[in-house]
Scaffold this active site. Structure first.
Site, PDB file in Angstrom:
ATOM      1  N   ASP A  19       0.841  -1.207   0.000  1.00  0.00           N
ATOM      2  CA  ASP A  19       0.000   0.000   0.000  1.00  0.00           C
ATOM      3  C   ASP A  19       0.874   1.255   0.000  1.00  0.00           C
ATOM      4  OD1 ASP A  19      -2.321   1.464  -0.013  1.00  0.00           O
ATOM      5  OD2 ASP A  19      -2.714   1.230   2.133  1.00  0.00           O
ATOM      6  N   GLY A  22       0.108   5.455  -4.444  1.00  0.00           N
ATOM      7  CA  GLY A  22      -0.484   6.742  -4.826  1.00  0.00           C
ATOM      8  C   GLY A  22       0.047   7.888  -3.972  1.00  0.00           C
ATOM      9  N   ARG A  23       0.109   7.652  -2.664  1.00  0.00           N
ATOM     10  CA  ARG A  23       0.588   8.722  -1.762  1.00  0.00           C
ATOM     11  C   ARG A  23       2.072   8.993  -1.970  1.00  0.00           C
ATOM     12  NH1 ARG A  23      -1.256   5.974   3.386  1.00  0.00           N
ATOM     13  NH2 ARG A  23      -1.585   4.285   1.911  1.00  0.00           N
ATOM     14  N   TRP A  24       2.830   7.961  -2.283  1.00  0.00           N
ATOM     15  CA  TRP A  24       4.263   8.149  -2.577  1.00  0.00           C
ATOM     16  C   TRP A  24       4.412   9.100  -3.762  1.00  0.00           C
ATOM     17  CZ3 TRP A  24       7.185   7.158  -6.944  1.00  0.00           C
ATOM     18  CH2 TRP A  24       8.573   7.143  -6.795  1.00  0.00           C
ATOM     19  N   SER A  64      -7.191  -5.756  -5.867  1.00  0.00           N
ATOM     20  CA  SER A  64      -8.302  -6.385  -5.158  1.00  0.00           C
ATOM     21  C   SER A  64      -9.583  -6.296  -5.979  1.00  0.00           C
ATOM     22  CB  SER A  64      -8.520  -5.696  -3.805  1.00  0.00           C
ATOM     23  OG  SER A  64      -9.038  -4.399  -4.014  1.00  0.00           O
ATOM     24  N   THR A  65     -10.556  -7.105  -5.606  1.00  0.00           N
ATOM     25  CA  THR A  65     -11.870  -7.026  -6.258  1.00  0.00           C
ATOM     26  C   THR A  65     -12.390  -5.586  -6.178  1.00  0.00           C
ATOM     27  OG1 THR A  65     -12.268  -9.290  -5.503  1.00  0.00           O
ATOM     28  CG2 THR A  65     -14.183  -8.033  -6.234  1.00  0.00           C
ATOM     29  N   ASN A  67     -10.658  -2.911  -6.115  1.00  0.00           N
ATOM     30  CA  ASN A  67      -9.885  -1.993  -6.968  1.00  0.00           C
ATOM     31  C   ASN A  67     -10.514  -1.810  -8.353  1.00  0.00           C
ATOM     32  OD1 ASN A  67      -6.583  -2.940  -5.683  1.00  0.00           O
ATOM     33  ND2 ASN A  67      -7.902  -1.240  -5.083  1.00  0.00           N
ATOM     34  N   TRP A  68     -11.477  -2.681  -8.718  1.00  0.00           N
ATOM     35  CA  TRP A  68     -12.185  -2.471  -9.992  1.00  0.00           C
ATOM     36  C   TRP A  68     -12.948  -1.144  -9.972  1.00  0.00           C
ATOM     37  CZ3 TRP A  68     -11.179  -4.906 -14.333  1.00  0.00           C
ATOM     38  CH2 TRP A  68     -10.730  -6.228 -14.313  1.00  0.00           C
TER      39      TRP A  68
END
Ligand code: FPP
Length: 246
Positions: A19, A22-24, A64-65, A67-68
């Site tokens: 995880d 995005g924040r990185w 993940s599911t 994330n769709w």
């Protein structure tokens, strides 16, 4: 910093929730895709380090599911990275066996083709098994297994008393791997996000604030060193465990 590791107590199965991509990227003023690109490099590096350490199974939560529900462009980036980022040479050089768990049929054809090629090519490798969870969620996996068992029962092949913990485990997609010993989550969140819920009954959890693109080999060694200082009691008292009572 170096971490002293006991080579006799390397966790057989390390699962990782990668995880913080995005924040990185946001912290660096970059598009989210840059975080996923860097995150893919870390996935390869960490797999190589897991191989060096003797970790038998490394399970990476990649998509993940849920994330769709992300924007199509971001989903496309992650799938493109899976197609281009899975490198046969890295697997063959390191004797890595590659496997996928998740709703394979839902994946774009390009991802199905590339991942199937990698699975076929590396099927005979005997080092670390790298398992990439794509379009995976634990509740989806459990639902599939329950439907399968209900069909077996309806066909008269399964009696209620046949449904033991071992039998349920054998009906899951993860039946080829042991339960995780250690689950690492990067990115500073303290949740399991629908990952390996059944399998993590006795898993040791390790959380760190480091964003996944900054998680390097020494961070994996640090997590394993931390794991090696835990006492796994499986419901027993500490005294029983120390005396090695069954
Ligand atoms: C979580 O960060 C990361 C993902 C949902 C995608 C992870 C995918 C990769 C690293 C590619 C893996 C490639 C291979 C070859 C296994 P996030 O986007 O949720 O980060 P945020 O919480 O900071 O927004």
């Amino acid at each position: 910093m170096e971490y002293e590791l006991n080579r006799d107590q390397i966790p057989a199965h390390v699962a990782i929730i990668m995880d913080g991509n995005g924040r990185w990227a946001k912290a660096k003023g970059l598009p989210r895709s840059a975080g996923h690109v860097e995150g893919t490099e870390r996935a390869k590096q960490i797999t190589e380090e897991a191989t060096r350490l003797g970790v038998k199974f490394l399970t990476l939560y990649t998509f993940s599911t849920e994330n769709w529900n992300r924007p199509d462009a971001e989903i496309g980036t992650i799938f493109d990275l899976l197609v281009t980022g899975l490198e046969d040479e890295v697997f063959m050089k390191n004797n890595v066996r590659f496997r996928v768990i998740g709703d394979f049929a839902r994946l774009p054809k390009s991802v199905q083709k590339r991942t199937q090629e990698c699975m076929d090519k590396t099927a005979g490798n005997t080092g670390t098994t790298m398992v990439v969870a794509i379009s995976y969620s634990s509740r989806w996996e459990l639902t599939q297994a329950m439907q399968k068992m209900a069909r077996q029962a309806a066909e008269g092949q399964l009696k209620p008393e046949d449904i033991t913990e071992e039998y349920i485990s054998s009906q899951l997609q993860t039946s080829f791997m042991p339960d995780p010993d250690l689950l690492i989550r990067t990115g500073g969140e303290y949740r399991i996000s629908n990952y390996l819920l059944w399998q993590c009954a006795y898993t040791e959890f390790y959380y760190c604030d480091t964003y996944w693109p900054d998680f390097h080999e020494e961070d994996l060694r640090k997590a394993i060193a931390d794991f090696q200082h835990r006492q796994r009691r499986y419901g027993k008292t500490g005294e029983q465990v120390e005396k090695n009572e069954n």
